[in-house]
Write an enzyme that holds these catalytic residues in place. Structure first.
Site, PDB file in Angstrom:
ATOM      1  N   VAL A 184       0.927  -1.207  -0.001  1.00 36.75           N
ATOM      2  CA  VAL A 184      -0.023   0.051   0.026  1.00 36.75           C
ATOM      3  C   VAL A 184       0.829   1.287   0.018  1.00 36.75           C
ATOM      4  O   VAL A 184       0.764   2.037  -0.691  1.00 36.75           O
ATOM      5  CB  VAL A 184      -1.006   0.017   1.281  1.00 36.75           C
ATOM      6  N   ASP A 205      10.660   3.156   5.134  1.00 36.44           N
ATOM      7  CA  ASP A 205      10.572   1.997   5.637  1.00 36.44           C
ATOM      8  C   ASP A 205      11.782   1.477   6.521  1.00 36.44           C
ATOM      9  O   ASP A 205      12.877   1.912   6.422  1.00 36.44           O
ATOM     10  CB  ASP A 205      10.624   0.925   4.624  1.00 36.44           C
ATOM     11  N   THR A 225      -5.056  -0.279   7.589  1.00 36.14           N
ATOM     12  CA  THR A 225      -6.639  -0.596   7.801  1.00 36.14           C
ATOM     13  C   THR A 225      -6.519  -0.664   9.374  1.00 36.14           C
ATOM     14  O   THR A 225      -5.742  -1.619   9.970  1.00 36.14           O
ATOM     15  CB  THR A 225      -7.159  -1.816   7.190  1.00 36.14           C
ATOM     16  N   LEU A 271      -7.303  -0.085  -2.324  1.00 35.63           N
ATOM     17  CA  LEU A 271      -6.879  -0.755  -3.569  1.00 35.63           C
ATOM     18  C   LEU A 271      -6.645  -2.297  -3.699  1.00 35.63           C
ATOM     19  O   LEU A 271      -6.778  -2.675  -2.515  1.00 35.63           O
ATOM     20  CB  LEU A 271      -5.460  -0.204  -3.855  1.00 35.63           C
ATOM     21  N   ASN A 325     -14.926  -4.693   3.256  1.00 31.32           N
ATOM     22  CA  ASN A 325     -14.182  -5.889   2.913  1.00 31.32           C
ATOM     23  C   ASN A 325     -14.901  -7.005   3.609  1.00 31.32           C
ATOM     24  O   ASN A 325     -14.900  -8.096   2.796  1.00 31.32           O
ATOM     25  CB  ASN A 325     -12.842  -5.816   3.868  1.00 31.32           C
ATOM     26  N   CYS A 334      -5.979  -9.196   3.089  1.00 26.73           N
ATOM     27  CA  CYS A 334      -7.013  -8.167   3.529  1.00 26.73           C
ATOM     28  C   CYS A 334      -8.363  -9.115   4.246  1.00 26.73           C
ATOM     29  O   CYS A 334      -8.701  -8.916   5.452  1.00 26.73           O
ATOM     30  CB  CYS A 334      -7.309  -7.287   2.822  1.00 26.73           C
TER      31      CYS A 334
END
Ligand code: NAD
Length: 433
Positions: free
Chosen positions: A12, A31, A121, A152, A210, A262
């Site tokens: 993401v 990161d 999320t 996405l 979702n 997800c």
């Protein structure tokens, strides 16, 4: 020029960072994994995502994107996006420790009022939790939390990000909301709806979406079971349902059960959250159970069929949880391959994305081939687990000419059963006899 920092450069964060950069925003992707940062800085990417490498390379050459392990870029960013992982914990609860850790790091070094955007999320109530935590750590600075869930899909992530169905922004601070609207302006210019709401509504929209999509998949999979019992065709049932404008055709493809990073984790997380406030979601709980049981049942069904046919050599086509990604999180291959290994089959596997996770798990236990042909060569059965288009394009002769016995267990319904059977192939699929 607007500037942002994106913390977490995975599926993401990297897509979001690169897509914003491609629309003229100055982005620093952060990161904690130095290997990723070094690779990304050299213009290469660590994931398989169509179109992404080109966008990253272009953004590097136009100096719109940079990569860092440290958080220096936050000092002149208009907003900081959090896109770190939120995996399932043992109880099913979403583990937001990565989000909290990143927020704490920001709190330690922030020099001015800061807009923090949760793109990860996160469970309902996380924005409030972050707000309280940041206030307690830094009462001298105003932190505004914007909940901006991402919708996405891996495999079409770039297109989904740049042409989304909607943008959801949850925030109670109108100034922060305006900054976010400006950041998204190059994307929303083409009539994309922007839903501005409060934080917890935004957080819930992601989980509700979702769970609903997972429910459609679990539903059609149960209908597929019914089809197998009565001799009906699930593809035609889904098509017949899909013509109804109230239903539509999306997410009604029967298969081995949903996987990915997800649906499994988000259904578990919303169920856990709902239970924790004594408001259980019976439908979601049933979807989780139905899908978990299905994946185990499909794996057992494959193994039993191969044993019954006295097969030794198996070609597995597809390891990723879906097409056009190398992501194996919760993939059906994780249910199937261990059983095949355990049962002593010789397994030759091919996935066009060559997932690194598969090598880490099964190197030395199965053979990884470099092509479909190599996997099929001399195999006695082809087990199709992922719907890659290069598998879809295979013709009956491709199986007949390469395999010892032309036998296919198609868990993705890629082919016309009639055509395969007419060519003399021993063909079985999902929800079709
Ligand atoms: P990922 O595991 O691919 O990437 C997360 C990255 O964050 C990793 O590279 C990790 O090294 C990095 N990271 C973790 N903690 C960090 C820290 N403190 N500082 C800097 N970097 C840190 O995860 P993902 O698939 O990109 O998912 C990220 C979030 O987006 C999750 O909450 C997920 O549910 C959500 N989401 C994912 C998808 C998807 O299709 N993958 C779609 C929508 C939403």
């Amino acid at each position: 020029m607007m500037k942002i920092t994106v913390i977490g450069s995975g599926y993401v964060g990297l897509v979001a960072g690169a897509c914003f950069a491609s629309r003229g925003i100055k982005v620093c992707c952060v990161d904690k994994d130095l290997n990723k940062i070094n690779l990304l800085s050299s213009g290469k990417i660590h994931i398989h995502e169509p179109g992404l490498e080109e966008i990253v390379a272009h953004a590097i050459s136009s100096k719109h994107i940079s990569f860092a392990q440290n958080l220096d870029s936050i000092h002149d960013s208009d907003a900081i996006f959090l896109a770190v992982g939120t995996p399932s914990s043992e109880t099913g609860e979403a583990d937001i420790s990565g989000v909290i850790a990143a927020a704490e790091e920001i709190a330690e070094i922030a020099k001015r009022d800061t807009i923090l955007v949760t793109k990860s999320t996160v469970p309902v109530g996380t924005a409030k939790k972050l707000q309280d935590l940041l206030k307690a750590k830094r009462s001298d600075i105003k932190f505004s939390i914007v909940s901006n869930p991402e919708f996405l899909r891996e495999g079409s992530a770039v297109k989904d990000f740049l042409q989304p169905d909607r943008i959801v922004l949850g925030c109670t601070n109108s100034e922060a909301m305006e900054v976010l609207k400006n950041i998204y302006a190059p994307i929303t210019a083409k009539d994309i709806p922007v839903l501005c709401t409060d934080n917890q509504t935004a957080e819930l929209i992601k989980y509700a979406s979702n769970s609903y999509l997972a429910m459609r998949i679990a539903f059609i999979n149960e209908i597929a079971d019914l089809c197998e019992n009565i001799g009906a065709d699930v593809e035609e049932v889904a098509t017949g349902m899909g013509y109804d404008a109230r239903i539509g055709r999306h997410y009604l493809h029967a298969g081995p059960g949903y996987g990915g990073s997800c649906f499994p984790k988000d259904t578990l997380a919303i169920s856990h959250f709902a239970n924790s406030i004594n408001c259980p979601l019976n439908i979601v709980n049933t979807v989780i159970k139905s899908n978990d049981e299905r994946k185990e049942r499909i794996a057992k069904r494959i193994t039993a069929k191969l044993k019954a046919a006295n097969i030794k050599t198996v070609a597995v086509l597809g390891l990723a949880f879906k097409t056009d990604t190398d992501d194996m999180r919760e993939s059906i291959s994780l249910n199937v391959i261990p059983q095949l290994i355990e049962a002593g089959f010789i397994v030759k596997a091919f996935d066009p994305s060559h997932p690194l996770e598969a090598k880490a798990l099964w190197e030395g236990k199965i053979t990884f081939t470099n092509s479909t042909e190599e996997a099929l060569n001399n195999a006695e059965v082809a087990v199709i687990l992922t719907e890659w288009s290069e598998f879809k394009l295979l013709q009956p002769k491709d199986f007949i000419n390469s395999m010892q016995v032309a036998r296919i267990l198609d868990m993705r319904n890629l082919y016309s059963a009639k055509k395969m059977k007419a060519a003399g192939i021993d063909y079985s699929s999902i929800g079709r006899v």
